[in-house]
Write a protein that holds these residues in place. Structure first.
Motif, short mmCIF file in Angstrom:
data_model
loop_
_atom_site.label_atom_id
_atom_site.label_comp_id
_atom_site.label_asym_id
_atom_site.label_seq_id
_atom_site.Cartn_x
_atom_site.Cartn_y
_atom_site.Cartn_z
N LEU A 284 -6.97 31.27 -23.84
CA LEU A 284 -7.75 31.69 -25.08
C LEU A 284 -7.74 33.24 -24.73
N ASP A 285 -7.29 34.23 -25.22
CA ASP A 285 -7.34 35.46 -25.11
C ASP A 285 -6.79 36.25 -26.35
N ASP A 286 -7.70 37.38 -26.79
CA ASP A 286 -7.43 38.20 -28.19
C ASP A 286 -6.30 39.15 -28.11
N THR A 287 -5.78 39.27 -26.91
CA THR A 287 -4.76 40.07 -26.54
C THR A 287 -3.48 39.49 -26.05
N ARG A 288 -2.43 39.20 -27.02
CA ARG A 288 -1.16 38.50 -26.87
C ARG A 288 -0.48 38.96 -25.40
N ILE A 289 -0.46 40.13 -25.07
CA ILE A 289 0.24 40.17 -23.99
C ILE A 289 -0.48 39.51 -22.52
N ASN A 290 -1.83 39.40 -22.84
CA ASN A 290 -2.45 38.65 -21.64
C ASN A 290 -1.90 37.22 -21.84
N LEU A 291 -1.86 36.62 -22.79
CA LEU A 291 -1.17 35.33 -22.98
C LEU A 291 0.14 35.02 -22.61
N GLU A 292 1.09 36.05 -23.03
CA GLU A 292 2.42 35.75 -22.18
C GLU A 292 2.34 35.92 -21.00
N GLY B 5 5.32 24.56 -13.81
CA GLY B 5 5.34 22.93 -14.30
C GLY B 5 3.99 22.86 -15.13
N TYR B 6 3.64 23.75 -15.68
CA TYR B 6 2.44 23.87 -16.52
C TYR B 6 2.63 23.89 -18.09
N GLU B 7 2.45 22.90 -18.85
CA GLU B 7 2.37 23.15 -20.35
C GLU B 7 1.56 24.33 -20.90
N VAL B 8 1.56 25.31 -21.40
CA VAL B 8 0.74 26.46 -21.87
C VAL B 8 0.51 26.47 -23.20
N LEU B 9 -0.53 26.25 -23.84
CA LEU B 9 -0.85 26.30 -25.35
C LEU B 9 -1.69 27.53 -25.27
N THR B 10 -1.35 28.60 -26.21
CA THR B 10 -2.20 29.69 -26.43
C THR B 10 -3.02 29.79 -28.01
N ALA B 11 -4.06 30.66 -27.95
CA ALA B 11 -4.81 30.85 -29.18
C ALA B 11 -5.51 32.19 -28.81
N THR B 12 -5.68 32.90 -29.96
CA THR B 12 -6.26 34.16 -29.90
C THR B 12 -7.65 34.14 -30.63
N THR B 13 -8.04 33.20 -30.98
CA THR B 13 -9.48 33.11 -31.56
C THR B 13 -10.11 31.96 -30.98
N MET B 14 -11.61 31.93 -31.00
CA MET B 14 -12.33 30.90 -30.56
C MET B 14 -12.11 29.66 -31.48
N ASP B 15 -11.95 29.97 -32.79
CA ASP B 15 -11.73 28.86 -33.74
C ASP B 15 -10.30 28.19 -33.66
N ASP B 16 -9.51 29.13 -33.37
CA ASP B 16 -8.15 28.26 -33.21
C ASP B 16 -8.14 27.38 -32.07
N GLY C 282 -16.23 36.91 -31.32
CA GLY C 282 -16.88 36.19 -30.71
C GLY C 282 -16.73 36.57 -29.07
N ASP C 283 -17.14 35.67 -28.32
CA ASP C 283 -16.81 35.81 -26.90
C ASP C 283 -16.79 34.66 -26.24
N GLY C 284 -16.47 34.73 -24.87
CA GLY C 284 -16.32 33.22 -24.24
C GLY C 284 -17.68 32.33 -24.04
#
Length: 266
Positions: free
Chosen positions: A151-159, A169-180, A202-204
């Protein structure tokens, strides 16, 4: 020995991204946030490469390069500009002022290492330490170690997280908002959540409070990563709300992988 790269950049987010990419690729990274400090650090540390923003507080990048070119001990050290305003004709302007090359911002993580490799000693080995060469899945099947939700609102950090974890070997799911992130967690039940603390919506702390209030999700461990909320009060609050780790960014990729393995260990 790891090549040493000095990053002179006053924007914290840009500096963090560049340092993350360098460390993930097997380099040792130093940072300075203004021109005067950058010149002093370069003279003291004698790095193998200097990456310097053009727009800096105090002296600008052109003055930095002028001063460094006058230091005998730094003769031969490549100096590469970081610029957000690259335009036609900038080759002549930037190279004519003493730089050996330039990289346009925003930084493209996928091509960044290829751009700096040509300026580093043993450049052919840079970029090969943290991520192994791709192997066809049909030849060598790689079992999934765990599913990780980032979970991070900056897409580059998610990538960046995806690029670090998936080759291991990890499966990575990504979200940019708390609700998602909450919706995705309910749907997929990941084994670990990596969450930023400071976000635009929101915040962590709000996120982990909502997560732990859901009986179906409260068992999922949360590892906080933050470059901004690193005071004792924030760290204490995050751990008190149930986080299993509270890690400061930027963090070396190998250290982050060890933290993740420790959390996921039986």
């Amino acid at each position: 020995m790891k090549p040493c790269v000095l990053v002179i950049e006053d924007n914290l987010a840009n500096a963090e991204l560049v340092v993350y990419l360098l460390k993930s690729s097997g380099c040792r990274a130093l940072t300075a946030f203004d021109g005067e400090s950058g010149v002093a650090m370069a003279c003291a540390e004698r790095p193998d490469l200097v990456l310097c923003d053009l727009q800096l507080p105090g002296i600008d990048g052109f003055e930095v390069v002028r001063q460094l070119r006058e230091v005998d001990a730094l003769r031969g050290v490549p100096l590469v500009a970081l610029t957000a305003s690259a335009m036609t004709g900038d080759d002549d302007r930037i190279l004519g002022r003493g730089f050996d090359g330039y990289i346009s911002k925003p930084i493209d993580p996928t091509g960044f290492i290829a751009l700096i490799r040509r300026h580093l000693p043993d450049g052919d080995r840079v970029g090969q330490t943290s991520v192994p060469p791709a192997v066809p899945a049909a030849t060598v099947p790689r079992p999934r170690l765990a599913t990780v939700l980032a979970l991070d609102d900056t897409r580059i950090n998610l990538e960046l997280k995806r690029g670090l974890l998936e080759p291991h070997g990890y499966e990575v799911l990504t979200a940019t908002t708390m609700d998602d992130a909450l919706a995705l967690a309910r749907e997929r039940l990941p084994q670990l959540i990596l969450s930023d603390v400071g976000m635009a919506q929101g915040d962590g702390f709000e996120f982990i409070t909502a997560l732990k209030a859901d009986p179906a999700l409260r068992h999922i461990p949360v590892l906080f990563l933050s470059s901004t909320h690193w005071d004792t009060e924030s760290r204490t609050r995050g751990l008190a709300l149930g986080a299993v780790r509270y890690v400061r960014r930027p963090i070396d990729s190998d250290l982050l992988l060890r933290e993740i393995r420790a959390v996921l260990a039986p």
